[in-house]
Design an enzyme around this catalytic site. Structure first.
Site, PDB file in Angstrom:
ATOM      1  N   GLU A 470       0.814  -1.218   0.000  1.00  0.00           N
ATOM      2  CA  GLU A 470       0.000   0.000   0.000  1.00  0.00           C
ATOM      3  C   GLU A 470       0.853   1.277   0.000  1.00  0.00           C
ATOM      4  OE1 GLU A 470      -0.590  -2.701   1.800  1.00  0.00           O
ATOM      5  OE2 GLU A 470      -2.547  -3.354   1.040  1.00  0.00           O
ATOM      6  N   HIS A 540     -12.287  -6.210   7.967  1.00  0.00           N
ATOM      7  CA  HIS A 540     -12.983  -5.865   6.723  1.00  0.00           C
ATOM      8  C   HIS A 540     -14.152  -4.936   7.020  1.00  0.00           C
ATOM      9  CE1 HIS A 540     -10.780  -9.504   5.615  1.00  0.00           C
ATOM     10  NE2 HIS A 540     -10.764  -9.000   4.400  1.00  0.00           N
TER      11      HIS A 540
END
Ligand SMILES: Cc1ncc(C[n+]2csc(CCOP(=O)(O)OP(=O)(O)O)c2C)c(N)n1
Ligand SMILES: [Mg+2]
Length: 740
Positions: A470, A540
């Site tokens: 990322e 999540h």
């Protein structure tokens, strides 16, 4: 020092005097090198004095690193190649054309300091005219950006039309220049090779064969930590030697001749398109880490003496004398000229105008393009309802999901603007293009399919998968955007944005402010966010938007429905600021808030809330997936208890629509702020504080908040329901507030 005689037939004397070159460096270049290196050292010495006199406020030196810097400057092309130097690269910057006066303006923090206008510490280089990109203090955060910079150069040479200016969006304010065979230089210390971003950068540069020269200035210490503690085995060259496509050099970086030759070979490798180069330069650090450090605390005298014998400035002086390039008089003349110049420049810099306190808000955001302005307020152009239709394909006028409209918006914007690139994890249809071409596979296009079909339409140059890294996604994108591209990158889940946090906090949003508007990196980071997934669990389901709204310079958008997502995404892409675009996973395919596609020019300005329903008894301020839940509760309380709720969807969180909030609270005198993130220190705290501060006299009840519990989100649906704010929680809070 190494010498190469160009013509063996000439006498040694003639060689030295006339045509001798030293690994390609002429006598005159060596004299110039000495002048630059000596200037660099004398500026450091002068700054140390100024710091002791409290006329400047910080000092970090380039002492011991002068030879490698000058060598790089001579081997590369100023104003042509691109540079991501670090704080020890004073001699490099001087060699590329920065002046001592400009550096001293930085030291005093003058208004005209070209590096930052007095916003950054000295030696944080930025010279726009020299392609020296604004540098920061976190060690290593420049490396991934350098990779992105090189990618941008390559992209523009393959897509020259993309460089053209265009009116009406960020391109109007973003000049592009590129060269087909340009190189990006990036430097760092030995300690900084321990940062993960270093390895991510090497990986991408290697894999994509990018023309980046990584210059490791190895002075054997990172403040007090010696190299063998940083680097397994004590030698970084050994560790990186397996990366394909690289040219490797390991050299004595205190020798300008050897260093120049190495840089020439490295540059040749890069310019020919073979890939990146790695120049590992062994240097010294004679002045401790900075003026705040005293190396005698951790380095014995013997070791310091050993280093002193390699000091590049006296060494080059000896070399010039020995080779008969300069005599003592010649050396003295240069040194006297430099001393005088530094004195004059210091006196001038100390007199220079200082920045005004009123200027502190300048360049947090683009001064040219305001995304909350009327220019970004356009009307939707829905397709007319089709007559008949084949009954199989959905009509263009049919309501579409948020996922559909984001995909359609990306597609239309990519058609309109060739500077847009999309990359991230799994965003391509199929990295192995041949499978898709042979129609063996359908393609993926994102784990939520938001980028589906884009690689197929726009090609792998414009839509591609990144490594699972990322920081690299955001760091590379930042480098690309600095050059004028418009990356629209994806972070697959908000829960995994954290490796990119350094780039998102210390780099991307601060490029413009810290360079006093000399550089900027407008780009879009799309992030799938949020819970209510039934089984999303801790990793999540996260929100956490207030962590990002707390960052000056970063726009934060959080749409609750398909139409807003389309209009706000277009504004995000066309505007001139970096934007964090938060897409709620639960809303991607929700029945709530579907809409036909509003056409290729539909935009919603930032900072304009939407009144979802008007009301008179109390105001609910919310956004994202809480909007439909709040609406449900509002309708129920109206039905059952005749409480009239005004529901405000903020849509963008930075900027946010204070006027809409104030107008509503002045009318209803009661305010409830609802958000999905955990309660404490969340986004609602800021809104509540402002209401308390500015609307106190209009309130008939305390300001209330409804949010998630101060826990993470659990997997088991029973727990998830208890943790995240539900319609029933909102109903209860509305009732309590109405009855207060
Ligand atoms: C990410 C980060 N961590 C820590 C620091 C504090 N710091 C500044 S310089 C430095 C040492 C850097 O050593 P090295 O990379 O070898 O470069 P050198 O200063 O020796 O040239 C440290 C730890 C920082 N600036 N950034
Ligand atoms: Mg070091």
């Amino acid at each position: 020092m190494a010498t190469t005689k160009v013509d063996p037939k000439l006498s040694a004397n003639e060689l030295q005097k006339k045509s001798a070159t030293y690994q390609g460096l002429t006598s005159q270049q060596l004299i110039d090198a000495y002048r630059i290196m000596f200037t660099s050292r004398r500026i450091d010495d002068r700054e140390i004095l100024l710091k002791r006199q409290q006329k400047i406020f910080f000092q970090i030196s380039g002492a011991g690193h002068e030879a490698i810097g000058v060598a790089a400057a001579f081997a590369l092309k100023s104003r042509y190649d691109w540079f991501y130097p670090y704080y020890r690269d004073r001699a490099l910057c001087l060699g590329l054309g920065a002046t001592p006066y400009e550096m001293l303006l930085g030291a005093v923090g003058a208004a005209d300091d070209p590096n930052s206008g007095g916003r950054q510490m000295p030696s944080h280089w930025a010279f726009q005219r020299l392609n020296i990109v604004t540098q920061s203090s976190p060690t290593g955060s420049q490396i991934l950006q350098a990779v992105g910079c090189a990618e941008a150069g390559r992209y523009f040479s393959r897509h020259p039309n993309a460089a053209r200016k265009a009116e009406g969006d960020y391109r109007q304010f973003k000049d592009v220049q590129f060269q087909g065979d340009e190189i990006t230089y990036v430097s760092l210390g030995d300690g900084t090779t321990s940062e993960g971003e270093f390895w991510e950068a090497l990986n991408s540069a290697s894999n994509r064969r990018l023309p980046v020269i990584f210059c490791i200035e190895d002075n054997e210490y990172a403040i007090s930590v010696p190299v063998e503690v940083q680097t397994a085995g004590g030698n970084i060259s050994r560790l990186v030697s397996g990366f394909p496509n690289f040219h490797f050099e390991e050299i004595d970086g205190t020798d300008p001749v050897v260093s120049y030759a190495a840089f020439r070979r490295a540059a040749e490798h890069c310019r020919s398109g073979n890939g990146p180069a790695f120049v590992h330069a062994h240097v010294i650090r004679p002045y401790s880490h900075s003026l705040s450090d005293d190396e005698r605390l951790y380095r014995p005298e013997s070791e310091r003496q050993r280093d002193a014998a390699r000091d590049p400035v006296p060494r080059l002086q000896m070399f010039l004398l020995r080779e008969g390039i300069l005599d003592e008089k010649g050396i003295n003349k240069i040194e006297k000229e430099v001393e005088e110049q530094v004195q004059v420049d210091t006196d001038r810099a100390l007199e220079a105008a200082l920045p005004q306190p009123e200027s502190i808000y300048n360049f947090v955001y683009s001064p040219d393009l305001d995304p909350s302005s009327a220019a970004f307020d356009t009307r939707p152009a829905f397709a007319a309802p089709e007559a008949g239709g084949d009954g199989k394909r959905p009509a263009a006028s049919a309501p579409k999901t948020m996922a559909d409209l984001i995909n359609a918006t990306l597609r239309d914007e990519m058609r309109r603007d060739e500077r847009i690139l999309i990359f991230g994890e799994d965003v391509a249809d199929c990295s192995r293009e041949e499978y898709a071409k042979q129609k063996l596979v359908k393609g993926k296009g994102g784990v939520f399919k938001l980028t589906s079909g884009l690689q197929a339409e726009f090609g792998s140059d414009r839509v591609f998968n990144s490594p699972l890294a990322e920081a690299a996604i955001v760091g590379r994108a930042t480098g690309m955007a600095t050059r004028g591209l418009k990356p629209v990158v994806e972070i697959q889940f908000f829960d995994y944005i954290w490796p990119a946090m350094l780039q998102l906090r210390d780099e991307l949003p601060v490029m413009r402010w810290r360079s006093n508007n000399a550089f900027s990196s407008p780009l879009v980071v799309r992030v799938a966010i949020g819970g209510y997934l039934t089984g999303g669990a801790i990793y999540h389901s996260q929100c956490g938007e207030s962590i990002f709204t707390h960052i000056p310079g970063l726009r934060v958008v959080f749409p609750s429905n398909a139409l807003d997502a389309a209009g706000l995404l277009r504004t995000a892409i066309r505007c001139d600021d970096p934007v964090l675009f938060l897409e709620h996973k639960r809303l991607y395919r929700e029945t709530f808030g579907r809409s036909p596609y509003p056409g290729p020019d539909y935009m919603i300005p930032f900072g304009k809330a939407k009144t979802v329903q008007p009301g008179t008894n109390l105001t609910v301020i919310t956004y994202g997936a809480v909007v439909p839940r709040a609406l449900q509760a509002a309708q129920k309380i109206e039905r059952e208890q005749h409480v009239s709720v005004e529901l405000i969807d903020l849509r963008t969180l930075n900027p946010f629509d204070w006027d809409a909030i104030a107008a509503s609270v002045k009318k209803t005198n009661r305010a409830l702020i609802a958000y999905e993130d955990s309660l404490s220190w969340g986004y609602g705290a800021e809104i509540a504080a402002r209401i308390a501060d500015q609307l106190f006299h209009h309130l008939d009840a305390p300001v209330k908040r409804v949010a998630a519990t101060d826990t993470f989100v659990a997997y088991q649906p029973l727990l998830e329901n208890a943790i995240l704010p539900q319609s029933a929680d909102l109903f209860r809070a509305m009732k309590e507030l109405a009855e207060f």
